[in-house]
Write a protein that holds these residues in place. Structure first.
Motif, PDB file in Angstrom:
ATOM      1  N   LEU A 116     -59.347 -42.449  13.340  1.00 53.42           N
ATOM      2  CA  LEU A 116     -57.908 -42.560  12.919  1.00 53.42           C
ATOM      3  C   LEU A 116     -56.760 -41.968  13.798  1.00 53.42           C
ATOM      4  O   LEU A 116     -57.014 -40.892  14.103  1.00 53.42           O
ATOM      5  CB  LEU A 116     -57.904 -41.969  11.560  1.00 53.42           C
ATOM      6  CG  LEU A 116     -56.420 -41.884  10.968  1.00 53.42           C
ATOM      7  CD1 LEU A 116     -55.530 -43.287  10.835  1.00 53.42           C
ATOM      8  CD2 LEU A 116     -56.416 -41.208   9.350  1.00 53.42           C
ATOM      9  N   HIS A 117     -56.046 -42.729  14.278  1.00 54.38           N
ATOM     10  CA  HIS A 117     -55.193 -42.189  15.634  1.00 54.38           C
ATOM     11  C   HIS A 117     -53.616 -42.298  14.809  1.00 54.38           C
ATOM     12  O   HIS A 117     -53.379 -43.564  14.147  1.00 54.38           O
ATOM     13  CB  HIS A 117     -54.991 -42.838  16.630  1.00 54.38           C
ATOM     14  CG  HIS A 117     -54.012 -42.441  17.558  1.00 54.38           C
ATOM     15  ND1 HIS A 117     -53.946 -41.284  18.203  1.00 54.38           N
ATOM     16  CD2 HIS A 117     -52.745 -42.963  18.110  1.00 54.38           C
ATOM     17  CE1 HIS A 117     -52.854 -41.086  18.846  1.00 54.38           C
ATOM     18  NE2 HIS A 117     -52.216 -42.132  18.742  1.00 54.38           N
ATOM     19  N   LEU A 118     -53.002 -41.086  14.560  1.00 59.41           N
ATOM     20  CA  LEU A 118     -51.560 -41.147  14.154  1.00 59.41           C
ATOM     21  C   LEU A 118     -50.567 -40.706  15.126  1.00 59.41           C
ATOM     22  O   LEU A 118     -50.439 -39.524  15.637  1.00 59.41           O
ATOM     23  CB  LEU A 118     -51.310 -40.141  13.065  1.00 59.41           C
ATOM     24  CG  LEU A 118     -50.242 -39.934  12.398  1.00 59.41           C
ATOM     25  CD1 LEU A 118     -49.657 -41.041  11.803  1.00 59.41           C
ATOM     26  CD2 LEU A 118     -50.300 -38.536  11.394  1.00 59.41           C
ATOM     27  N   ASP A 119     -49.904 -41.572  15.551  1.00 54.64           N
ATOM     28  CA  ASP A 119     -48.703 -41.271  16.414  1.00 54.64           C
ATOM     29  C   ASP A 119     -47.560 -41.146  15.390  1.00 54.64           C
ATOM     30  O   ASP A 119     -47.078 -41.950  14.570  1.00 54.64           O
ATOM     31  CB  ASP A 119     -48.302 -42.400  17.393  1.00 54.64           C
ATOM     32  CG  ASP A 119     -47.073 -42.063  18.363  1.00 54.64           C
ATOM     33  OD1 ASP A 119     -46.090 -41.405  17.706  1.00 54.64           O
ATOM     34  OD2 ASP A 119     -47.169 -42.717  19.184  1.00 54.64           O
ATOM     35  N   LEU A 120     -46.865 -39.955  15.467  1.00 51.89           N
ATOM     36  CA  LEU A 120     -45.736 -39.459  14.581  1.00 51.89           C
ATOM     37  C   LEU A 120     -44.664 -40.324  14.641  1.00 51.89           C
ATOM     38  O   LEU A 120     -43.821 -40.291  13.716  1.00 51.89           O
ATOM     39  CB  LEU A 120     -45.639 -38.081  14.437  1.00 51.89           C
ATOM     40  CG  LEU A 120     -46.868 -37.030  14.144  1.00 51.89           C
ATOM     41  CD1 LEU A 120     -46.506 -35.872  14.448  1.00 51.89           C
ATOM     42  CD2 LEU A 120     -46.971 -37.096  12.670  1.00 51.89           C
ATOM     43  N   ARG A 122     -60.350 -40.855   3.546  1.00 51.76           N
ATOM     44  CA  ARG A 122     -61.298 -40.817   2.257  1.00 51.76           C
ATOM     45  C   ARG A 122     -62.507 -41.638   2.843  1.00 51.76           C
ATOM     46  O   ARG A 122     -63.389 -41.926   1.861  1.00 51.76           O
ATOM     47  CB  ARG A 122     -60.725 -41.344   1.063  1.00 51.76           C
ATOM     48  CG  ARG A 122     -59.814 -40.336   0.421  1.00 51.76           C
ATOM     49  CD  ARG A 122     -60.058 -38.987  -0.056  1.00 51.76           C
ATOM     50  NE  ARG A 122     -59.110 -38.299  -0.368  1.00 51.76           N
ATOM     51  CZ  ARG A 122     -58.072 -37.645   0.178  1.00 51.76           C
ATOM     52  NH1 ARG A 122     -58.142 -37.442   1.692  1.00 51.76           N
ATOM     53  NH2 ARG A 122     -56.934 -37.048  -0.497  1.00 51.76           N
ATOM     54  N   SER A 123     -62.110 -42.854   3.666  1.00 47.72           N
ATOM     55  CA  SER A 123     -63.300 -43.569   3.910  1.00 47.72           C
ATOM     56  C   SER A 123     -64.558 -43.159   4.459  1.00 47.72           C
ATOM     57  O   SER A 123     -64.593 -41.943   5.397  1.00 47.72           O
ATOM     58  CB  SER A 123     -62.526 -44.711   5.228  1.00 47.72           C
ATOM     59  OG  SER A 123     -63.720 -45.363   5.568  1.00 47.72           O
ATOM     60  N   PRO A 124     -65.680 -43.338   4.127  1.00 38.23           N
ATOM     61  CA  PRO A 124     -66.894 -42.845   4.493  1.00 38.23           C
ATOM     62  C   PRO A 124     -67.067 -43.156   6.040  1.00 38.23           C
ATOM     63  O   PRO A 124     -67.982 -42.633   6.740  1.00 38.23           O
ATOM     64  CB  PRO A 124     -68.063 -43.667   3.751  1.00 38.23           C
ATOM     65  CG  PRO A 124     -67.444 -44.920   3.178  1.00 38.23           C
ATOM     66  CD  PRO A 124     -65.970 -44.591   3.070  1.00 38.23           C
ATOM     67  N   ASN A 125     -66.418 -43.974   6.486  1.00 32.73           N
ATOM     68  CA  ASN A 125     -66.665 -44.555   8.116  1.00 32.73           C
ATOM     69  C   ASN A 125     -65.773 -43.466   9.063  1.00 32.73           C
ATOM     70  O   ASN A 125     -66.099 -43.269  10.074  1.00 32.73           O
ATOM     71  CB  ASN A 125     -65.982 -45.746   8.356  1.00 32.73           C
ATOM     72  CG  ASN A 125     -67.047 -46.798   8.027  1.00 32.73           C
ATOM     73  OD1 ASN A 125     -67.721 -46.672   7.051  1.00 32.73           O
ATOM     74  ND2 ASN A 125     -66.834 -48.095   8.757  1.00 32.73           N
ATOM     75  N   LEU A 126     -64.875 -42.633   8.332  1.00 31.01           N
ATOM     76  CA  LEU A 126     -64.068 -41.702   9.170  1.00 31.01           C
ATOM     77  C   LEU A 126     -64.759 -40.840  10.227  1.00 31.01           C
ATOM     78  O   LEU A 126     -65.509 -39.912   9.750  1.00 31.01           O
ATOM     79  CB  LEU A 126     -63.050 -40.964   8.260  1.00 31.01           C
ATOM     80  CG  LEU A 126     -62.112 -40.026   8.881  1.00 31.01           C
ATOM     81  CD1 LEU A 126     -61.109 -40.825   9.638  1.00 31.01           C
ATOM     82  CD2 LEU A 126     -61.434 -39.023   8.228  1.00 31.01           C
ATOM     83  N   LEU A 127     -64.517 -40.831  11.317  1.00 30.46           N
ATOM     84  CA  LEU A 127     -65.142 -40.030  12.291  1.00 30.46           C
ATOM     85  C   LEU A 127     -64.459 -38.729  12.479  1.00 30.46           C
ATOM     86  O   LEU A 127     -65.030 -37.539  12.814  1.00 30.46           O
ATOM     87  CB  LEU A 127     -65.289 -40.629  13.684  1.00 30.46           C
ATOM     88  CG  LEU A 127     -66.573 -41.571  13.869  1.00 30.46           C
ATOM     89  CD1 LEU A 127     -66.268 -42.806  15.111  1.00 30.46           C
ATOM     90  CD2 LEU A 127     -67.893 -41.282  13.642  1.00 30.46           C
ATOM     91  N   GLY A 128     -62.980 -39.015  12.703  1.00 24.18           N
ATOM     92  CA  GLY A 128     -62.234 -38.029  12.826  1.00 24.18           C
ATOM     93  C   GLY A 128     -60.840 -38.432  13.096  1.00 24.18           C
ATOM     94  O   GLY A 128     -60.374 -39.844  13.040  1.00 24.18           O
ATOM     95  N   VAL A 129     -59.788 -37.374  13.644  1.00 19.57           N
ATOM     96  CA  VAL A 129     -58.341 -37.898  13.523  1.00 19.57           C
ATOM     97  C   VAL A 129     -57.562 -37.291  14.657  1.00 19.57           C
ATOM     98  O   VAL A 129     -58.158 -36.165  15.231  1.00 19.57           O
ATOM     99  CB  VAL A 129     -57.780 -37.230  12.472  1.00 19.57           C
ATOM    100  CG1 VAL A 129     -56.092 -37.514  12.507  1.00 19.57           C
ATOM    101  CG2 VAL A 129     -58.403 -37.763  10.903  1.00 19.57           C
ATOM    102  N   SER A 130     -56.809 -38.026  15.362  1.00 22.34           N
ATOM    103  CA  SER A 130     -55.984 -37.382  16.388  1.00 22.34           C
ATOM    104  C   SER A 130     -54.553 -37.715  16.103  1.00 22.34           C
ATOM    105  O   SER A 130     -53.983 -38.584  15.363  1.00 22.34           O
ATOM    106  CB  SER A 130     -56.238 -38.185  17.627  1.00 22.34           C
ATOM    107  OG  SER A 130     -56.165 -39.762  17.565  1.00 22.34           O
ATOM    108  N   VAL A 131     -53.550 -36.569  16.456  1.00 22.73           N
ATOM    109  CA  VAL A 131     -52.134 -36.817  16.137  1.00 22.73           C
ATOM    110  C   VAL A 131     -51.463 -36.561  17.462  1.00 22.73           C
ATOM    111  O   VAL A 131     -52.003 -35.785  18.184  1.00 22.73           O
ATOM    112  CB  VAL A 131     -51.962 -35.543  15.104  1.00 22.73           C
ATOM    113  CG1 VAL A 131     -50.379 -35.638  14.571  1.00 22.73           C
ATOM    114  CG2 VAL A 131     -52.610 -35.559  13.830  1.00 22.73           C
ATOM    115  N   ALA A 132     -50.326 -37.413  17.580  1.00 25.97           N
ATOM    116  CA  ALA A 132     -49.910 -37.249  18.698  1.00 25.97           C
ATOM    117  C   ALA A 132     -48.172 -37.465  18.703  1.00 25.97           C
ATOM    118  O   ALA A 132     -47.853 -38.191  17.536  1.00 25.97           O
ATOM    119  CB  ALA A 132     -50.182 -38.429  19.623  1.00 25.97           C
TER     120      ALA A 132
END
Length: 300
Positions: free
Chosen positions: A228-232, A265-275
């Motif tokens: 999951l990548h989140l560009d703010l 909440r997905s069981p697939n989630l590996l990690g998150v990035s925030v940019a």
């Protein structure tokens, strides 16, 4: 955030080489309390970019510095994934180019899918980008289109693309009232790229997140993995003005939280990035605290 379930790795990365503010985001978010919300804080990878040279052949700004930074981040993240089994990474940038270092570390472990939240598609190349900044083009690069030194960061063909386009969901990009350049960028998107634009997302944010989660879960029913990548800058500037390229017509904090929750909440989630948090545009630290509050809410 579960105190033992996550680790933080900073990536102070500004692809413009100008030191304009994104590279200060990891420290600003730590000052706002981020480290206390995770099990481990691994400090920063050495991803600072200082070059302002635009490569004549590819049109990419700071190409050599970017390749070096990407490889450094890949090595740091790959080592952390080995040394901290069972913990998920939260990589805080920096701008969206950090994905060029993150995805190769994941790709070494198998196919990866991507939820990509951004106010822009980031689907240009060096010639089409006005600035040549890799933050204009990282989604194109990840899906196999762009300068060879970037496209092949995870290895030469047949390892590329790093993320097959059918494994990407783009959320929150603006698709209405666009200027000519933004409309032309939108037209570059492959038809098979799944997308939920900002207007659709804001109509029912939770449903948008649920649909995006379902799309990738159907690809990997056994939970192979999605990042999951989140560009703010997906947020409306009224909610968060401290970004490099603000664009109106986006969600507010509450709408974004409702979209993110089904994904985190997905069981697939590996990690998150925030940019793309501009610490230099947040002199009081109040906006950094708002970012940390969002992460604390959705990452559990």
């Amino acid at each position: 955030m579960g105190a033992t379930g996550w680790f933080v790795l900073g990536a102070p990365w500004d692809c413009s080489g100008s030191g304009r503010g994104e590279q200060a985001a990891p420290d600003a978010l730590r000052a706002a309390g981020l480290s206390a919300q995770v099990g481990r804080d691994l400090g920063d990878a050495a991803t600072t970019i200082t070059s302002t040279h635009r490569d004549a052949d590819t049109g990419v700004l700071a190409l050599l510095d970017t390749v070096r930074a990407a490889r450094t981040l890949t090595d740091r993240l790959a080592a952390a994934l080995v040394n901290l089994p069972g913990q998920r990474p939260l990589v805080v940038g920096g701008d969206c180019s950090i994905l060029l270092g993150i995805v190769p570390a994941l790709r070494a472990r198998g196919l990866v899918s991507l939820w990509f939240l951004d106010g822009h598609p980031d689907f240009l190349d060096g010639a089409a980008s006005e600035t040549g900044e890799t933050a204009d083009m990282e989604l194109a690069v990840l899906t196999g289109s762009g300068a060879a030194p970037l496209v092949e960061l995870a290895g030469p063909a047949p390892m590329t693309p790093m993320v097959p386009v059918e494994r990407v969901v783009l959320l929150g990009h603006r698709a209405e009232n666009l200027d000519d350049a933004s409309a032309a960028e939108l037209a570059r998107l492959p038809p098979e790229l799944r997308r939920i634009d900002a207007s659709t997302l804001m109509t029912d944010p939770a449903a948008a997140g649920e649909r995006a989660a379902r799309w990738l879960e159907q690809l990997d029913p056994v939970g192979q993995g999605a990042w999951l990548h989140l560009d703010l800058d997906v947020l409306d500037p009224d909610a968060l003005p401290a970004v490099t390229y603000p664009q109106s017509g986006g969600p507010d904090w509450e709408e974004l939280a409702h979209t993110l929750t089904p994904l985190t909440r997905s069981p697939n989630l590996l990690g998150v990035s925030v940019a793309d948090f501009r610490a230099d545009l947040d002199p009081t630290g109040a906006l950094a605290a708002r970012v940390v509050a969002l992460l604390t809410r959705v990452l559990r």
